[in-house]
Write an enzyme that holds these catalytic residues in place. Structure first.
Site, PDB file in Angstrom:
ATOM      1  CG  HIS A   1      -2.060   0.959   1.139  1.00  0.00           C
ATOM      2  ND1 HIS A   1      -1.926   2.296   1.421  1.00  0.00           N
ATOM      3  CD2 HIS A   1      -3.360   0.774   0.786  1.00  0.00           C
ATOM      4  CE1 HIS A   1      -3.098   2.887   1.257  1.00  0.00           C
ATOM      5  NE2 HIS A   1      -3.983   2.000   0.866  1.00  0.00           N
TER       6      HIS A   1
ATOM      7  CG  ASP B   1      -8.152  -3.283  -2.837  1.00  0.00           C
ATOM      8  OD1 ASP B   1      -9.301  -2.816  -2.857  1.00  0.00           O
ATOM      9  OD2 ASP B   1      -7.131  -2.584  -3.013  1.00  0.00           O
TER      10      ASP B   1
END
Length: 378
Positions: free
Chosen positions: A264, A315
């Site tokens: 991320h 996700d």
């Protein structure tokens, strides 16, 4: 003025916000001072919308009024519905369909002619946009699949009504609660790409519908909103291969493929939203009597942590959570938009309150001092 190049604006401060705070080293996410864990456990999506837009949690009466106002705006104008029907018949990409339909909503908004910076008008427009996006997504999905669209109900909350419109069946409390929690987790996340694009658009004093249309277009990219759908496609490939998940990942990495759902731009540790959704994925699997998607995900997570030092993002576990709820993979990103629109609107409201045109510079690296040639010399 600094001449240091920051590609992707990484690490560059461009605004101050009261909306959400992220500590990437501690794995912490906060909306207006409340931890994401507390909000996911105790707050509905409607409460989080009120918090983001008004700066505080609503009392019972305020929440009831807010919910009723939202529910009253779920229906689509006939022309918007006809557009959705045409897009479904053309088998348009779901995010492209949503982008187009959101743009058309402005033609039928009672506040379309209001000053772009009129906060009260924007709050009314924000309610309408947020209320109608689930109707657009559900209607498009059903029509595309050869089914009749299901009219929204005003007696259900935001999350339950979407699942009802999608499946033509009122969801049980467990599914409605899990989906509501997923909407809470995705409602805001700092200056991500789609939020920033909404701010850039609104900084020109374009209207709210233009800003949200920009955000939907930005979210459609595979490096942003499309990631959770790609995670589920990956998990299905693992399942179809009959390989051990770790073996499949090792083979994918040897080929130079990317393992979706890891890493991320902000978090250096496990995304706190992934922790919550991981628990939901496990619970849904146990309730259905089949935990293979959760077990597969955990095996991949452990391998990536031990071998690559990478932690999962939101996700990674939203994929299996949505899949176990029977949601089609290709509408995962529109569902992301259903939630994140609350944060987009909140950031646009902030931008309008203290606006300055967002206009960064680029360093020129092209040729210089070229002589302009006549046609015969080109």
């Amino acid at each position: 003025m600094s001449e240091e190049l920051k590609k992707g604006l990484e690490g560059v401060l461009v605004a101050e916000s009261e909306l959400s705070y992220i500590d990437g080293d501690e794995g912490k996410l906060v909306y207006r001072g409340y931890t994401i864990e507390d909000l996911a456990r105790d707050a509905s999506y409607e409460e989080v919308l009120y918090l983001l837009w008004h700066g505080r949690l609503p009392n019972r009466d305020e929440l009831a009024t807010f919910r009723d106002d939202m529910a009253a705006h779920r229906d689509l104008d006939d022309d918007v519905y006809d557009l959705v029907e045409d897009l479904a018949a053309a088998d348009e990409d779901p995010m492209a369909a949503l982008r187009t339909a959101v743009s058309e909503l402005s033609a039928f908004d009672d506040d379309a002619d209001a000053d772009p910076t009129d906060r009260d008008a924007n709050l009314r427009k924000g309610k309408r946009i947020t209320a109608k996006i689930p109707t657009i997504v559900a209607a498009f999905t059903r029509l595309r699949d050869g089914n009749d669209a299901v009219e929204p109900r005003e007696d259900l909350d935001h999350a339950a009504n979407f699942l009802y419109m999608l499946n033509d069946e009122e969801p049980d409390d467990v599914l409605a609660d899990v989906f509501d929690q997923a909407l809470v987790l995705h409602a805001d996340h700092g200056l991500n790409a789609s939020t920033f694009s909404s701010m850039v658009t609104s900084s020109t004093l374009a209207d709210l519908h233009s800003a949200i249309t920009s955000a939907v277009g930005t979210l459609s990219g595979s490096l942003h909103g499309g990631a959770n759908a790609n995670v589920m496609r990956m998990l299905k490939e693992v399942d179809d291969s009959d390989m051990d998940p770790v073996e499949w990942v090792e083979d994918a990495l040897d080929r130079g493929d990317r393992v979706m759902g890891f890493g991320h731009r902000v978090y250096n540790v496990k995304d706190p939203r992934a922790k919550i959704l991981g628990e939901q994925s496990e619970d849904l699997g146990e309730a259905a009597g089949d935990t293979k998607w959760y077990e597969m995900s955990v095996a991949i997570e452990n391998y990536m942590a031990e071998e690559k030092g990478l932690a999962p993002n939101v996700d990674f576990y939203s994929a299996s959570t949505y899949y176990q709820m029977g949601i089609p993979v290709d509408i995962y990103t529109p569902i992301f938009a259903m939630s994140r629109v609350g944060g987009w609107i909140a950031h646009v409201l902030e931008q309008y309150e203290d606006n300055r045109l967002i206009r960064p510079r680029a360093r020129y690296v092209g040729e210089e001092d070229r002589e302009f040639p006549d046609f015969d010399e080109r």
